[in-house]
Design a protein around this motif. Structure first.
Motif, PDB file in Angstrom:
ATOM      1  N   GLY A 251       0.805  -1.211   0.000  1.00 25.65           N
ATOM      2  CA  GLY A 251       0.000   0.000   0.000  1.00 25.65           C
ATOM      3  C   GLY A 251       0.838   1.260   0.000  1.00 25.65           C
ATOM      4  N   GLY A 252       2.071   1.156   0.493  1.00 23.90           N
ATOM      5  CA  GLY A 252       2.948   2.316   0.503  1.00 23.90           C
ATOM      6  C   GLY A 252       3.704   2.524  -0.782  1.00 23.90           C
ATOM      7  N   MET A 253       3.570   1.607  -1.729  1.00 23.13           N
ATOM      8  CA  MET A 253       4.295   1.713  -2.993  1.00 23.13           C
ATOM      9  C   MET A 253       3.530   2.631  -3.937  1.00 23.13           C
ATOM     10  SD  MET A 253       5.706  -2.183  -3.567  1.00 23.13           S
ATOM     11  CE  MET A 253       6.824  -1.654  -4.858  1.00 23.13           C
ATOM     12  N   MET A 254       3.697   3.919  -3.728  1.00 25.05           N
ATOM     13  CA  MET A 254       3.036   4.923  -4.554  1.00 25.05           C
ATOM     14  C   MET A 254       4.087   5.852  -5.140  1.00 25.05           C
ATOM     15  SD  MET A 254      -0.254   5.871  -2.172  1.00 25.05           S
ATOM     16  CE  MET A 254       0.824   6.451  -0.871  1.00 25.05           C
ATOM     17  N   LEU A 255       3.838   6.331  -6.357  1.00 20.15           N
ATOM     18  CA  LEU A 255       4.783   7.241  -6.988  1.00 20.15           C
ATOM     19  C   LEU A 255       4.720   8.631  -6.378  1.00 20.15           C
ATOM     20  CD1 LEU A 255       4.708   6.457 -10.805  1.00 20.15           C
ATOM     21  CD2 LEU A 255       6.479   5.947  -9.149  1.00 20.15           C
ATOM     22  N   GLY A 256       3.536   9.155  -6.206  1.00 19.05           N
ATOM     23  CA  GLY A 256       3.420  10.522  -5.731  1.00 19.05           C
ATOM     24  C   GLY A 256       3.828  11.503  -6.827  1.00 19.05           C
ATOM     25  N   ARG A 257       3.796  12.782  -6.491  1.00 22.36           N
ATOM     26  CA  ARG A 257       4.128  13.811  -7.474  1.00 22.36           C
ATOM     27  C   ARG A 257       5.570  13.722  -7.954  1.00 22.36           C
ATOM     28  NH1 ARG A 257       2.534  19.897  -6.146  1.00 22.36           N
ATOM     29  NH2 ARG A 257       0.481  18.895  -6.352  1.00 22.36           N
ATOM     30  N   PRO A 258       6.577  13.549  -7.059  1.00 28.24           N
ATOM     31  CA  PRO A 258       7.961  13.441  -7.557  1.00 28.24           C
ATOM     32  C   PRO A 258       8.159  12.256  -8.493  1.00 28.24           C
ATOM     33  CG  PRO A 258       7.937  13.883  -5.203  1.00 28.24           C
ATOM     34  CD  PRO A 258       6.537  13.560  -5.589  1.00 28.24           C
ATOM     35  N   GLY A 259       7.513  11.124  -8.178  1.00 25.25           N
ATOM     36  CA  GLY A 259       7.650   9.955  -9.029  1.00 25.25           C
ATOM     37  C   GLY A 259       7.073  10.161 -10.415  1.00 25.25           C
ATOM     38  N   TRP A 260       5.884  10.789 -10.472  1.00 24.66           N
ATOM     39  CA  TRP A 260       5.277  11.054 -11.770  1.00 24.66           C
ATOM     40  C   TRP A 260       6.068  12.084 -12.556  1.00 24.66           C
ATOM     41  CZ3 TRP A 260       2.332   8.264 -14.566  1.00 24.66           C
ATOM     42  CH2 TRP A 260       1.423   7.377 -13.989  1.00 24.66           C
ATOM     43  N   ILE A 261       6.661  13.051 -11.866  1.00 20.93           N
ATOM     44  CA  ILE A 261       7.512  14.019 -12.566  1.00 20.93           C
ATOM     45  C   ILE A 261       8.698  13.301 -13.205  1.00 20.93           C
ATOM     46  CG2 ILE A 261       9.088  15.957 -12.222  1.00 20.93           C
ATOM     47  CD1 ILE A 261       7.161  17.040 -10.144  1.00 20.93           C
ATOM     48  N   ALA A 262       9.305  12.366 -12.464  1.00 19.61           N
ATOM     49  CA  ALA A 262      10.433  11.607 -13.019  1.00 19.61           C
ATOM     50  C   ALA A 262       9.988  10.738 -14.190  1.00 19.61           C
ATOM     51  CB  ALA A 262      11.064  10.746 -11.927  1.00 19.61           C
ATOM     52  N   ALA A 263       8.814  10.101 -14.070  1.00 20.60           N
ATOM     53  CA  ALA A 263       8.324   9.232 -15.143  1.00 20.60           C
ATOM     54  C   ALA A 263       7.986  10.009 -16.410  1.00 20.60           C
ATOM     55  CB  ALA A 263       7.100   8.452 -14.663  1.00 20.60           C
ATOM     56  N   VAL A 264       7.550  11.254 -16.244  1.00 19.01           N
ATOM     57  CA  VAL A 264       7.210  12.075 -17.408  1.00 19.01           C
ATOM     58  C   VAL A 264       8.458  12.736 -17.989  1.00 19.01           C
ATOM     59  CG1 VAL A 264       5.925  14.120 -18.153  1.00 19.01           C
ATOM     60  CG2 VAL A 264       4.844  12.456 -16.634  1.00 19.01           C
ATOM     61  N   THR A 265       9.397  13.096 -17.127  1.00 12.70           N
ATOM     62  CA  THR A 265      10.590  13.800 -17.575  1.00 12.70           C
ATOM     63  C   THR A 265      11.571  12.884 -18.285  1.00 12.70           C
ATOM     64  OG1 THR A 265      10.356  15.339 -15.722  1.00 12.70           O
ATOM     65  CG2 THR A 265      12.486  15.291 -16.822  1.00 12.70           C
ATOM     66  N   LEU A 266      11.642  11.635 -17.864  1.00  9.80           N
ATOM     67  CA  LEU A 266      12.631  10.712 -18.427  1.00  9.80           C
ATOM     68  C   LEU A 266      12.547  10.583 -19.944  1.00  9.80           C
ATOM     69  CD1 LEU A 266      14.934   8.713 -17.931  1.00  9.80           C
ATOM     70  CD2 LEU A 266      13.209   6.931 -17.575  1.00  9.80           C
ATOM     71  N   PRO A 267      11.362  10.366 -20.549  1.00 10.37           N
ATOM     72  CA  PRO A 267      11.318  10.288 -22.017  1.00 10.37           C
ATOM     73  C   PRO A 267      11.799  11.559 -22.698  1.00 10.37           C
ATOM     74  CG  PRO A 267       9.290   9.423 -21.061  1.00 10.37           C
ATOM     75  CD  PRO A 267      10.046  10.083 -19.954  1.00 10.37           C
ATOM     76  N   VAL A 268      11.484  12.711 -22.126  1.00  8.03           N
ATOM     77  CA  VAL A 268      11.949  13.975 -22.701  1.00  8.03           C
ATOM     78  C   VAL A 268      13.475  14.052 -22.642  1.00  8.03           C
ATOM     79  CG1 VAL A 268      11.811  16.487 -22.534  1.00  8.03           C
ATOM     80  CG2 VAL A 268       9.790  15.088 -22.046  1.00  8.03           C
ATOM     81  N   MET A 269      14.045  13.600 -21.549  1.00  7.21           N
ATOM     82  CA  MET A 269      15.497  13.598 -21.410  1.00  7.21           C
ATOM     83  C   MET A 269      16.150  12.663 -22.418  1.00  7.21           C
ATOM     84  SD  MET A 269      15.856  13.613 -17.250  1.00  7.21           S
ATOM     85  CE  MET A 269      17.638  13.401 -17.379  1.00  7.21           C
ATOM     86  N   VAL A 270      15.512  11.520 -22.682  1.00  5.92           N
ATOM     87  CA  VAL A 270      16.057  10.581 -23.668  1.00  5.92           C
ATOM     88  C   VAL A 270      16.057  11.209 -25.057  1.00  5.92           C
ATOM     89  CG1 VAL A 270      15.684   8.358 -24.799  1.00  5.92           C
ATOM     90  CG2 VAL A 270      15.462   8.545 -22.323  1.00  5.92           C
ATOM     91  N   VAL A 271      14.979  11.911 -25.409  1.00  5.10           N
ATOM     92  CA  VAL A 271      14.911  12.579 -26.712  1.00  5.10           C
ATOM     93  C   VAL A 271      16.017  13.627 -26.834  1.00  5.10           C
ATOM     94  CG1 VAL A 271      13.501  14.048 -28.194  1.00  5.10           C
ATOM     95  CG2 VAL A 271      12.438  12.142 -26.961  1.00  5.10           C
ATOM     96  N   ALA A 272      16.174  14.445 -25.799  1.00  8.25           N
ATOM     97  CA  ALA A 272      17.214  15.471 -25.827  1.00  8.25           C
ATOM     98  C   ALA A 272      18.599  14.847 -25.889  1.00  8.25           C
ATOM     99  CB  ALA A 272      17.092  16.370 -24.596  1.00  8.25           C
ATOM    100  N   LEU A 273      18.812  13.769 -25.136  1.00 10.87           N
ATOM    101  CA  LEU A 273      20.114  13.102 -25.149  1.00 10.87           C
ATOM    102  C   LEU A 273      20.421  12.504 -26.514  1.00 10.87           C
ATOM    103  CD1 LEU A 273      22.590  12.140 -23.556  1.00 10.87           C
ATOM    104  CD2 LEU A 273      21.285  10.107 -22.915  1.00 10.87           C
ATOM    105  N   ALA A 274      19.411  11.904 -27.150  1.00 10.14           N
ATOM    106  CA  ALA A 274      19.617  11.324 -28.475  1.00 10.14           C
ATOM    107  C   ALA A 274      20.011  12.395 -29.482  1.00 10.14           C
ATOM    108  CB  ALA A 274      18.343  10.605 -28.926  1.00 10.14           C
ATOM    109  N   ALA A 275      19.362  13.546 -29.425  1.00  6.65           N
ATOM    110  CA  ALA A 275      19.689  14.627 -30.350  1.00  6.65           C
ATOM    111  C   ALA A 275      21.108  15.149 -30.110  1.00  6.65           C
ATOM    112  CB  ALA A 275      18.674  15.752 -30.207  1.00  6.65           C
ATOM    113  N   LEU A 276      21.470  15.332 -28.854  1.00  7.67           N
ATOM    114  CA  LEU A 276      22.807  15.832 -28.537  1.00  7.67           C
ATOM    115  C   LEU A 276      23.894  14.836 -28.926  1.00  7.67           C
ATOM    116  CD1 LEU A 276      22.178  17.468 -25.043  1.00  7.67           C
ATOM    117  CD2 LEU A 276      22.586  18.623 -27.221  1.00  7.67           C
ATOM    118  N   VAL A 277      23.656  13.566 -28.679  1.00  7.94           N
ATOM    119  CA  VAL A 277      24.640  12.540 -29.046  1.00  7.94           C
ATOM    120  C   VAL A 277      24.825  12.492 -30.551  1.00  7.94           C
ATOM    121  CG1 VAL A 277      25.056  10.049 -29.081  1.00  7.94           C
ATOM    122  CG2 VAL A 277      24.316  11.156 -26.974  1.00  7.94           C
ATOM    123  N   ALA A 278      23.715  12.568 -31.301  1.00  7.95           N
ATOM    124  CA  ALA A 278      23.823  12.549 -32.760  1.00  7.95           C
ATOM    125  C   ALA A 278      24.592  13.771 -33.269  1.00  7.95           C
ATOM    126  CB  ALA A 278      22.424  12.512 -33.382  1.00  7.95           C
TER     127      ALA A 278
END
Length: 290
Positions: A251-278
């Motif tokens: 029952g304590g295994m909840m993402l909360g606001r920080p967890g959802w921010i990380a889950a939403v931010t991670l794909p954006v970071m991957v896109v930016a990283l892919a562009a910079l690496v290329a």
């Protein structure tokens, strides 16, 4: 010129292949990130709930002796500044706890059931020792059950799960970078003649690198648009299933606001990283050819 040259450097089939592989990696990375954060949240919540909890057991064989010593222990414990809350456990509550094992026999009056006292101690290393000292002066045979000690093995396991989740995320990001490098190098080799013509027409290394950067950003964005929503949907489904378990740990295994921010931010970071690496890979490769 930018649109025309972008079409020359574009390969639709390679783009879909690249997007598909990155989508799988983003999907797994988001799930691993959510799992690690949820595990950390559950570990912290469970540790905070049990850290200050102690149960005292008065195990004298005579019922009157148990009741008298339990009453004395409650009175003495309530006088200590190291103790926040003291509550004796009723005989009916103890019978309910023993019911699954003893059945109807748990309610019999002549059953030698220990007298239980729930104690909440103040934060500090000496609080449990203070409880032990007070109770031992009344009943040397009394037993103490520190709930936090029972969590020691579970806490170690949860920490290992968090480290494993972090390692999976790091491996997924490293694999994504490697995939971007391979795709970029393959694109440079496939369009070498086109790049030479562009150089003769006055295009700079930065302009050519930007074209590859835009193409990689587009493919990575497509991958994020596929993999991230799927991962978010799985997280929501698991959260709904978890909410109905009734387990204190789960029952304590909840993402909360920080967890959802990380889950939403991670794909954006991957896109930016892919562009910079290329971009960096193309600039470096063209610099060597100069």
């Amino acid at each position: 010129m930018i649109a025309a040259t972008a079409r020359l450097l574009d390969t639709a089939r390679d783009g879909w292949t690249m997007a598909g592989v990155l989508a799988v990696m983003i999907f797994l990375a988001v799930l691993a990130t959510a799992g690690g954060i949820a595990t950390a949240t559950a570990s912290h919540a469970l540790g905070a709930a049990l850290a200050g909890q102690v149960t005292v057991q008065i195990v004298a064989p005579d019922a009157d002796t148990r009741a008298r010593r339990a009453s004395q222990a409650v009175t003495a414990l309530r006088r200590s500044p190291a103790i926040v809350h003291v509550a004796p456990v009723s005989r009916a509550a103890v019978a309910d706890l023993l019911g699954p094992w003893l059945g109807s026999a748990a309610t019999e009056a002549d059953l030698p059931v220990p007298a239980l006292i729930d104690v909440t101690v103040a934060p500090g290393r000496d609080a449990v020792a203070e409880v032990r000292r007070i109770v031992a002066a009344i009943d040397p045979a009394a037993q103490l059950d520190a709930h936090g000690a029972a969590l020691a093995g579970t806490d170690t396991l949860l920490r290992m799960v968090m480290l494993l989740a972090a390692a999976i995320v790091a491996l997924m990001i490293a694999a994504s970078v490697a995939m971007v490098l391979l795709s970029t190098r393959a694109g440079l080799a496939a369009h070498q003649l086109t790049i030479e013509v562009m150089h003769r027409l006055g295009a700079t290394d930065g302009q050519i690198a930007m074209l590859f950067c835009r193409r990689m950003a587009r493919d990575a964005a497509l991958a994020a648009a596929i993999g991230a929503p799927l991962a978010w949907g799985v997280i929501v489904l698991l959260g709904e299933a978890n909410a109905g378990t009734g387990s204190q740990l789960l029952g304590g295994m909840m993402l909360g606001r920080p967890g959802w921010i990380a889950a939403v931010t991670l794909p954006v970071m991957v896109v930016a990283l892919a562009a910079l690496v290329a971009y960096a890979a193309v600039r470096r490769a063209l610099g060597r050819l100069a």
